[in-house]
Design a protein around this motif. Structure first.
Motif, PDB file in Angstrom:
ATOM      1  N   LEU A  87      -2.645  -0.083   4.373  1.00  0.00           N
ATOM      2  CA  LEU A  87      -1.699  -0.256   3.111  1.00  0.00           C
ATOM      3  C   LEU A  87      -1.296   0.781   2.335  1.00  0.00           C
ATOM      4  CD1 LEU A  87      -3.849  -3.218   1.680  1.00  0.00           C
ATOM      5  CD2 LEU A  87      -1.995  -3.474   3.170  1.00  0.00           C
ATOM      6  N   GLU A  88      -1.284   2.116   2.825  1.00  0.00           N
ATOM      7  CA  GLU A  88      -0.944   3.152   2.273  1.00  0.00           C
ATOM      8  C   GLU A  88      -1.174   3.280   0.721  1.00  0.00           C
ATOM      9  OE1 GLU A  88       3.177   3.008   3.222  1.00  0.00           O
ATOM     10  OE2 GLU A  88       2.924   3.625   5.199  1.00  0.00           O
ATOM     11  N   LEU A  89      -2.506   3.299   0.330  1.00  0.00           N
ATOM     12  CA  LEU A  89      -2.852   3.142  -1.027  1.00  0.00           C
ATOM     13  C   LEU A  89      -3.031   4.507  -1.678  1.00  0.00           C
ATOM     14  CD1 LEU A  89      -5.835   0.378  -0.742  1.00  0.00           C
ATOM     15  CD2 LEU A  89      -3.464   0.200  -1.266  1.00  0.00           C
ATOM     16  N   ASP A  90      -3.037   5.563  -0.983  1.00  0.00           N
ATOM     17  CA  ASP A  90      -3.182   6.908  -1.336  1.00  0.00           C
ATOM     18  C   ASP A  90      -1.827   7.093  -2.334  1.00  0.00           C
ATOM     19  OD1 ASP A  90      -5.397   7.660  -0.395  1.00  0.00           O
ATOM     20  OD2 ASP A  90      -4.662   8.533   1.315  1.00  0.00           O
ATOM     21  N   ALA A  91      -0.737   6.461  -2.011  1.00  0.00           N
ATOM     22  CA  ALA A  91       0.729   6.602  -2.861  1.00  0.00           C
ATOM     23  C   ALA A  91       0.563   5.935  -4.266  1.00  0.00           C
ATOM     24  CB  ALA A  91       1.622   5.828  -1.943  1.00  0.00           C
ATOM     25  N   TYR A  92      -0.603   5.125  -4.249  1.00  0.00           N
ATOM     26  CA  TYR A  92      -0.822   4.653  -5.902  1.00  0.00           C
ATOM     27  C   TYR A  92      -1.719   5.526  -6.733  1.00  0.00           C
ATOM     28  CZ  TYR A  92       1.663   0.623  -4.092  1.00  0.00           C
ATOM     29  OH  TYR A  92       2.656  -0.287  -3.618  1.00  0.00           O
ATOM     30  N   LYS A  93      -2.232   6.641  -6.202  1.00  0.00           N
ATOM     31  CA  LYS A  93      -3.112   7.301  -6.916  1.00  0.00           C
ATOM     32  C   LYS A  93      -2.464   8.352  -7.845  1.00  0.00           C
ATOM     33  CE  LYS A  93      -6.985   7.556  -3.701  1.00  0.00           C
ATOM     34  NZ  LYS A  93      -7.995   8.164  -3.015  1.00  0.00           N
TER      35      LYS A  93
ATOM     36  N   TYR B 141      -7.525 -15.571  -8.964  1.00  0.00           N
ATOM     37  CA  TYR B 141      -8.219 -14.427  -8.526  1.00  0.00           C
ATOM     38  C   TYR B 141      -7.534 -13.243  -8.045  1.00  0.00           C
ATOM     39  CZ  TYR B 141     -12.581 -17.275  -9.179  1.00  0.00           C
ATOM     40  OH  TYR B 141     -13.587 -18.078  -9.886  1.00  0.00           O
ATOM     41  N   LEU B 142      -8.016 -12.154  -8.503  1.00  0.00           N
ATOM     42  CA  LEU B 142      -6.991 -11.125  -7.886  1.00  0.00           C
ATOM     43  C   LEU B 142      -7.826 -10.309  -6.956  1.00  0.00           C
ATOM     44  CD1 LEU B 142      -5.763  -9.816 -11.478  1.00  0.00           C
ATOM     45  CD2 LEU B 142      -4.600 -11.336  -9.906  1.00  0.00           C
ATOM     46  N   VAL B 143      -7.003  -9.820  -5.608  1.00  0.00           N
ATOM     47  CA  VAL B 143      -7.926  -8.927  -4.659  1.00  0.00           C
ATOM     48  C   VAL B 143      -7.172  -7.507  -5.168  1.00  0.00           C
ATOM     49  CG1 VAL B 143      -7.795  -8.537  -2.334  1.00  0.00           C
ATOM     50  CG2 VAL B 143      -7.505 -11.096  -3.105  1.00  0.00           C
ATOM     51  N   VAL B 144      -8.201  -6.737  -5.194  1.00  0.00           N
ATOM     52  CA  VAL B 144      -8.075  -5.017  -5.469  1.00  0.00           C
ATOM     53  C   VAL B 144      -8.721  -4.363  -4.607  1.00  0.00           C
ATOM     54  CG1 VAL B 144      -7.756  -5.704  -7.946  1.00  0.00           C
ATOM     55  CG2 VAL B 144      -9.854  -5.092  -7.061  1.00  0.00           C
ATOM     56  N   PRO B 145      -8.535  -3.033  -4.295  1.00  0.00           N
ATOM     57  CA  PRO B 145      -9.171  -2.248  -3.461  1.00  0.00           C
ATOM     58  C   PRO B 145     -10.642  -2.235  -3.861  1.00  0.00           C
ATOM     59  CG  PRO B 145      -7.275  -1.148  -4.189  1.00  0.00           C
ATOM     60  CD  PRO B 145      -7.288  -2.193  -4.839  1.00  0.00           C
ATOM     61  N   ALA B 146     -11.399  -1.855  -3.070  1.00  0.00           N
ATOM     62  CA  ALA B 146     -12.802  -2.025  -3.361  1.00  0.00           C
ATOM     63  C   ALA B 146     -13.190  -0.836  -4.111  1.00  0.00           C
ATOM     64  CB  ALA B 146     -13.603  -2.048  -2.037  1.00  0.00           C
ATOM     65  N   ALA B 147     -14.096  -0.892  -5.072  1.00  0.00           N
ATOM     66  CA  ALA B 147     -14.515   0.156  -6.105  1.00  0.00           C
ATOM     67  C   ALA B 147     -15.473   1.146  -5.064  1.00  0.00           C
ATOM     68  CB  ALA B 147     -15.338  -0.453  -7.122  1.00  0.00           C
ATOM     69  N   ASN B 148     -16.247   0.456  -4.116  1.00  0.00           N
ATOM     70  CA  ASN B 148     -17.070   1.262  -3.158  1.00  0.00           C
ATOM     71  C   ASN B 148     -16.489   1.636  -2.192  1.00  0.00           C
ATOM     72  OD1 ASN B 148     -19.010   2.068  -1.441  1.00  0.00           O
ATOM     73  ND2 ASN B 148     -20.543   0.484  -2.058  1.00  0.00           N
ATOM     74  N   GLU B 149     -16.179   2.863  -1.627  1.00  0.00           N
ATOM     75  CA  GLU B 149     -15.404   3.269  -0.457  1.00  0.00           C
ATOM     76  C   GLU B 149     -15.967   2.833   0.868  1.00  0.00           C
ATOM     77  OE1 GLU B 149     -12.634   5.144  -0.203  1.00  0.00           O
ATOM     78  OE2 GLU B 149     -12.579   5.250  -2.394  1.00  0.00           O
ATOM     79  N   ALA B 150     -17.216   2.343   0.722  1.00  0.00           N
ATOM     80  CA  ALA B 150     -17.922   1.654   1.964  1.00  0.00           C
ATOM     81  C   ALA B 150     -17.389   0.170   2.267  1.00  0.00           C
ATOM     82  CB  ALA B 150     -19.423   1.653   1.962  1.00  0.00           C
TER      83      ALA B 150
ATOM     84  N   PRO C 115      -5.909  -0.696 -12.430  1.00  0.00           N
ATOM     85  CA  PRO C 115      -6.141  -1.478 -11.665  1.00  0.00           C
ATOM     86  C   PRO C 115      -4.855  -1.885 -10.668  1.00  0.00           C
ATOM     87  CG  PRO C 115      -6.008  -3.001 -13.648  1.00  0.00           C
ATOM     88  CD  PRO C 115      -5.827  -1.499 -13.845  1.00  0.00           C
ATOM     89  N   LEU C 116      -4.933  -1.561  -9.566  1.00  0.00           N
ATOM     90  CA  LEU C 116      -3.933  -1.908  -8.173  1.00  0.00           C
ATOM     91  C   LEU C 116      -4.209  -3.290  -7.852  1.00  0.00           C
ATOM     92  CD1 LEU C 116      -1.667  -1.143  -6.563  1.00  0.00           C
ATOM     93  CD2 LEU C 116      -3.335  -0.048  -5.180  1.00  0.00           C
ATOM     94  N   VAL C 117      -3.387  -4.293  -8.078  1.00  0.00           N
ATOM     95  CA  VAL C 117      -3.502  -5.449  -7.486  1.00  0.00           C
ATOM     96  C   VAL C 117      -2.828  -5.835  -6.367  1.00  0.00           C
ATOM     97  CG1 VAL C 117      -3.109  -8.080  -7.874  1.00  0.00           C
ATOM     98  CG2 VAL C 117      -3.666  -6.798  -9.989  1.00  0.00           C
TER      99      VAL C 117
ATOM    100  N   MET D 254      -1.258  -2.179 -15.418  1.00  0.00           N
ATOM    101  CA  MET D 254      -1.716  -2.942 -14.247  1.00  0.00           C
ATOM    102  C   MET D 254      -0.551  -2.559 -13.066  1.00  0.00           C
ATOM    103  SD  MET D 254      -2.826  -6.714 -13.274  1.00  0.00           S
ATOM    104  CE  MET D 254      -4.072  -6.459 -14.581  1.00  0.00           C
ATOM    105  N   LEU D 255      -1.085  -2.055 -11.884  1.00  0.00           N
ATOM    106  CA  LEU D 255      -0.082  -2.001 -11.087  1.00  0.00           C
ATOM    107  C   LEU D 255      -0.032  -2.801 -10.073  1.00  0.00           C
ATOM    108  CD1 LEU D 255      -0.980   1.798 -10.228  1.00  0.00           C
ATOM    109  CD2 LEU D 255       0.908   0.866 -11.329  1.00  0.00           C
ATOM    110  N   PHE D 256       0.875  -3.478  -9.301  1.00  0.00           N
ATOM    111  CA  PHE D 256       1.014  -4.531  -8.260  1.00  0.00           C
ATOM    112  C   PHE D 256       1.525  -3.770  -6.809  1.00  0.00           C
ATOM    113  CE2 PHE D 256       1.407  -7.027 -12.091  1.00  0.00           C
ATOM    114  CZ  PHE D 256       0.781  -7.886 -11.666  1.00  0.00           C
ATOM    115  N   TYR D 257       0.778  -4.173  -5.952  1.00  0.00           N
ATOM    116  CA  TYR D 257       1.249  -3.658  -4.519  1.00  0.00           C
ATOM    117  C   TYR D 257       2.594  -3.889  -4.162  1.00  0.00           C
ATOM    118  CZ  TYR D 257       0.805  -2.698   0.430  1.00  0.00           C
ATOM    119  OH  TYR D 257       0.867  -2.208   1.903  1.00  0.00           O
ATOM    120  N   LYS D 258       3.377  -3.033  -3.628  1.00  0.00           N
ATOM    121  CA  LYS D 258       4.835  -3.451  -3.266  1.00  0.00           C
ATOM    122  C   LYS D 258       4.968  -4.569  -2.414  1.00  0.00           C
ATOM    123  CE  LYS D 258       4.570   0.026   0.229  1.00  0.00           C
ATOM    124  NZ  LYS D 258       4.922   1.330   0.672  1.00  0.00           N
TER     125      LYS D 258
END
Length: 112
Positions: A106-112, A34-43, A70-72, A1-5
């Motif tokens: 949030l620069e989420l591309d860095a976590y891919k 509860y955990l908030v994560v990036p949406a699975a659906n790009e929309a 998962p990225l929290v 599991m990854l956590f946002y910086k």
């Protein structure tokens, strides 16, 4: 599991932040978290899941279903706290950027 910086924490979870994170990191499933994560659906912008659907033994199912770890982005204590946290996150993105591109902000591309 990854956590946002810069992990977002709900108001109710703030006092128990350390205990919640320790429980998750040790493979446990904290109650009422509860955990908030990036949406699975790009929309969509963000998803809210009970910790039990992502943490502990459920993490392997998550990885199999989504083909990634998962990225929290945030933690909250109770669903109402999670909703307020998501609103705060979206408000922040809108105030700073004038738009709703939360993935870029949030620069989420860095976590891919």
């Amino acid at each position: 599991m990854l956590f946002y910086k810069k992990l977002y924490v709900g108001e109710m979870a703030e006092k128990r932040r350390f205990a919640i994170l320790q429980k998750i990191r040790s493979g446990g499933t904290p109650a009422h978290v509860y955990l908030v994560v990036p949406a699975a659906n790009e929309a969509n912008l963000l998803d809210i899941y009970p910790a039990g659907e992502i943490c502990g033994t459920a993490e392997a199912r998550w990885q199999a279903a989504y083909q990634k770890e998962p990225l929290v982005l945030g933690i909250a204590l109770g669903y109402p706290d999670a909703c307020r946290l998501v609103r705060r996150m979206v408000d922040e993105v809108y105030q700073v950027t004038g738009g709703l591109d939360i993935r870029r902000y949030l620069e989420l591309d860095a976590y891919k």
